[in-house]
Design an enzyme around this catalytic site. Structure first.
Site, PDB file in Angstrom:
ATOM      1  N   CYS A  93       0.812  -1.222   0.000  1.00 27.13           N
ATOM      2  CA  CYS A  93       0.000   0.000   0.000  1.00 27.13           C
ATOM      3  C   CYS A  93       0.838   1.260   0.000  1.00 27.13           C
ATOM      4  O   CYS A  93       0.294   2.365  -0.084  1.00 27.13           O
ATOM      5  CB  CYS A  93      -0.931   0.009   1.207  1.00 27.13           C
ATOM      6  SG  CYS A  93      -0.069   0.195   2.796  1.00 27.13           S
ATOM      7  N   CYS A 110      -0.876  -6.280   6.199  1.00 26.44           N
ATOM      8  CA  CYS A 110      -1.244  -5.804   4.866  1.00 26.44           C
ATOM      9  C   CYS A 110      -1.107  -6.918   3.828  1.00 26.44           C
ATOM     10  O   CYS A 110      -1.955  -7.083   2.957  1.00 26.44           O
ATOM     11  CB  CYS A 110      -0.358  -4.612   4.492  1.00 26.44           C
ATOM     12  SG  CYS A 110      -1.032  -3.552   3.196  1.00 26.44           S
ATOM     13  N   ILE A 207       5.828   8.576 -15.383  1.00 27.86           N
ATOM     14  CA  ILE A 207       6.132   7.149 -15.533  1.00 27.86           C
ATOM     15  C   ILE A 207       7.361   6.824 -14.697  1.00 27.86           C
ATOM     16  O   ILE A 207       8.306   7.615 -14.625  1.00 27.86           O
ATOM     17  CB  ILE A 207       6.369   6.780 -17.014  1.00 27.86           C
ATOM     18  CG1 ILE A 207       6.630   5.274 -17.167  1.00 27.86           C
ATOM     19  CG2 ILE A 207       7.497   7.596 -17.621  1.00 27.86           C
ATOM     20  CD1 ILE A 207       6.677   4.812 -18.624  1.00 27.86           C
ATOM     21  N   ARG A 215      16.012  -1.407 -16.272  1.00 26.49           N
ATOM     22  CA  ARG A 215      16.862  -2.064 -17.280  1.00 26.49           C
ATOM     23  C   ARG A 215      16.405  -3.487 -17.591  1.00 26.49           C
ATOM     24  O   ARG A 215      17.214  -4.375 -17.859  1.00 26.49           O
ATOM     25  CB  ARG A 215      18.336  -2.053 -16.849  1.00 26.49           C
ATOM     26  CG  ARG A 215      18.870  -0.653 -16.571  1.00 26.49           C
ATOM     27  CD  ARG A 215      20.348  -0.662 -16.237  1.00 26.49           C
ATOM     28  NE  ARG A 215      20.806   0.676 -15.878  1.00 26.49           N
ATOM     29  CZ  ARG A 215      21.148   1.615 -16.753  1.00 26.49           C
ATOM     30  NH1 ARG A 215      21.076   1.356 -18.047  1.00 26.49           N
ATOM     31  NH2 ARG A 215      21.555   2.801 -16.336  1.00 26.49           N
ATOM     32  N   GLY A 217      13.369  -3.685 -19.574  1.00 28.99           N
ATOM     33  CA  GLY A 217      12.394  -3.470 -20.635  1.00 28.99           C
ATOM     34  C   GLY A 217      10.989  -3.190 -20.139  1.00 28.99           C
ATOM     35  O   GLY A 217      10.043  -3.181 -20.938  1.00 28.99           O
ATOM     36  N   GLY A 219       9.801  -0.389 -18.836  1.00 28.07           N
ATOM     37  CA  GLY A 219       9.328   0.929 -19.265  1.00 28.07           C
ATOM     38  C   GLY A 219       8.634   0.863 -20.611  1.00 28.07           C
ATOM     39  O   GLY A 219       7.638   1.544 -20.848  1.00 28.07           O
ATOM     40  N   GLU A 240       3.172  13.876 -21.648  1.00 25.90           N
ATOM     41  CA  GLU A 240       3.180  15.299 -21.322  1.00 25.90           C
ATOM     42  C   GLU A 240       4.559  15.872 -21.613  1.00 25.90           C
ATOM     43  O   GLU A 240       5.575  15.277 -21.277  1.00 25.90           O
ATOM     44  CB  GLU A 240       2.818  15.464 -19.844  1.00 25.90           C
ATOM     45  CG  GLU A 240       2.666  16.892 -19.376  1.00 25.90           C
ATOM     46  CD  GLU A 240       2.244  16.961 -17.923  1.00 25.90           C
ATOM     47  OE1 GLU A 240       2.984  17.557 -17.114  1.00 25.90           O
ATOM     48  OE2 GLU A 240       1.182  16.384 -17.594  1.00 25.90           O
TER      49      GLU A 240
END
Length: 360
Positions: A93, A110, A207, A215, A217, A219, A240
């Protein structure tokens, strides 16, 4: 888990990866030098706006920010000092604590979830493929979770500005599930956010892949999801802008791969234009053009007929397919898609800008 069991992150948290804080006006003081996420210890890169005190909702926010003052994301009654060696972050959380004892107690509860059924990610799962899932979270519905996630993200982003006012954003969580223990071992490893209603048609505002999982991949998976969402919304967009240096490098790589894929997988003798590539990939025409220029595959268009072999006076350019292939080989690019469009949950539909406007 005890302090002795904390695992340092892989090379992504080495001194090479350390960043200096930006010299922005009114930037927060650096309060945390390292974080413990679950059982992984790694360095922070930038300051964040964590409240001065922990639980209780009284005087814990930033001055002049009512939404911040009502923030209650701490575990126990912690005071966040001017400088702290470590901050413990719940991997489920993203609540935080300066002290390991309340942190361990909280995380155990949790992770167990309600009635021992395990922690349930907020929002709804919209995509599942292999070991990865994507969950869509509404900042208005799961406000505290999104606030805590944003505060954590600021430790690794120099230009993030939204921490407490999260109601107008959607968050897309990338969740990795270990194939060895899928019922219990799931971890949020990154996310992107986007405005519910963007007048500039931005499909992504922020992001981040968390440092221990960079590193790999991931992203590219998040970027691909953002464009798949755009396609399902029926509107072309992009991140943006202006982009940071790191953001531009990441997106230029992503755009270049997508454009190269569109060109090299196109049928023979099919004429492609920047606009047709844009319609196929949902990448803005100016971003397609920027990618082609970055790849250095544009060449002057020559004339036909009596002007054959001569450079045209209108400055027209064409793409050298041979140079695109050479670029792919040089950068060892895999042209396969990292996201399967058929892996989205059946019946899921994104919240479009017009629906967001009606809900506002």
């Amino acid at each position: 888990m005890s302090e002795a069991l904390l695992r340092p992150a892989t090379s992504t948290s080495s001194t090479k990866q350390k960043r200096s804080a930006p010299s922005a006006i009114a930037a927060p003081e650096r309060k945390v030098s390292q974080v413990v996420l679950g059982d992984i210890l790694f360095d922070t890169w930038y300051p964040s706006f964590y409240p001065e005190s922990g639980e209780g909702g009284s005087g814990i926010g930033q001055a002049g920010s009512p939404s911040a003052r009502s923030h209650d994301g701490a575990i126990g009654g912690n005071e966040l000092a001017t400088a702290a060696d470590q901050l413990y972050i719940c991997r489920c959380c993203f609540k935080y604590s300066l002290n390991i004892t309340p942190y361990l107690t909280h995380q155990r509860i949790c992770e167990a979830g309600i009635d021992g059924a395990g922690f349930q990610n907020p929002g709804q799962m919209i995509y599942e493929h292999g070991s990865y899932q994507v969950w869509e979270v509404d900042g208005e519905i799961d406000k505290l979770f999104c606030q805590n996630l944003s505060l954590f993200a600021k430790l690794f982003l120099d230009n993030k500005s939204v921490f407490y006012d999260v109601s107008s954003f959607l968050y897309y969580l990338l969740v990795y599930t270990s194939p060895l223990s899928p019922a219990t071992d799931s971890q949020i490893v990154g996310f992107f956010s986007k405005e519910k209603m963007s007048w500039d048609n931005n499909n992504l505002a922020c992001i981040l892949v968390f440092p221990p999982w960079q590193r790999k991949g991931l992203g590219r998976i998040l970027m691909s999801i953002s464009y798949e969402v755009s396609e399902r919304e029926g509107r072309m967009g992009g991140p943006e802008k202006p982009l940071s240096k790191l953001g531009r490098r990441s997106y230029m790589s992503f755009w270049s791969i997508q454009v190269a894929r569109a060109i090299l997988l196109a049928p023979l003798r099919k004429t492609l234009t920047i606009r047709s590539i844009s319609k196929q990939t949902y990448i803005l025409p100016e971003d397609v053009a920027a990618a082609l220029q970055e790849m250095d595959v544009l060449r002057p268009q020559t004339g036909a007929g009596s002007g054959a072999g001569r450079r045209r006076n209108d400055g027209a350019l064409h793409v050298s397919k041979a140079r695109v292939r050479a670029w792919v080989e040089q950068h060892e690019v895999q042209l396969g898609s990292v996201v399967d469009p058929n892996a989205f949950v059946e019946g899921w539909a994104p919240l479009t800008s017009w629906e967001g406007a009606n809900d506002a």
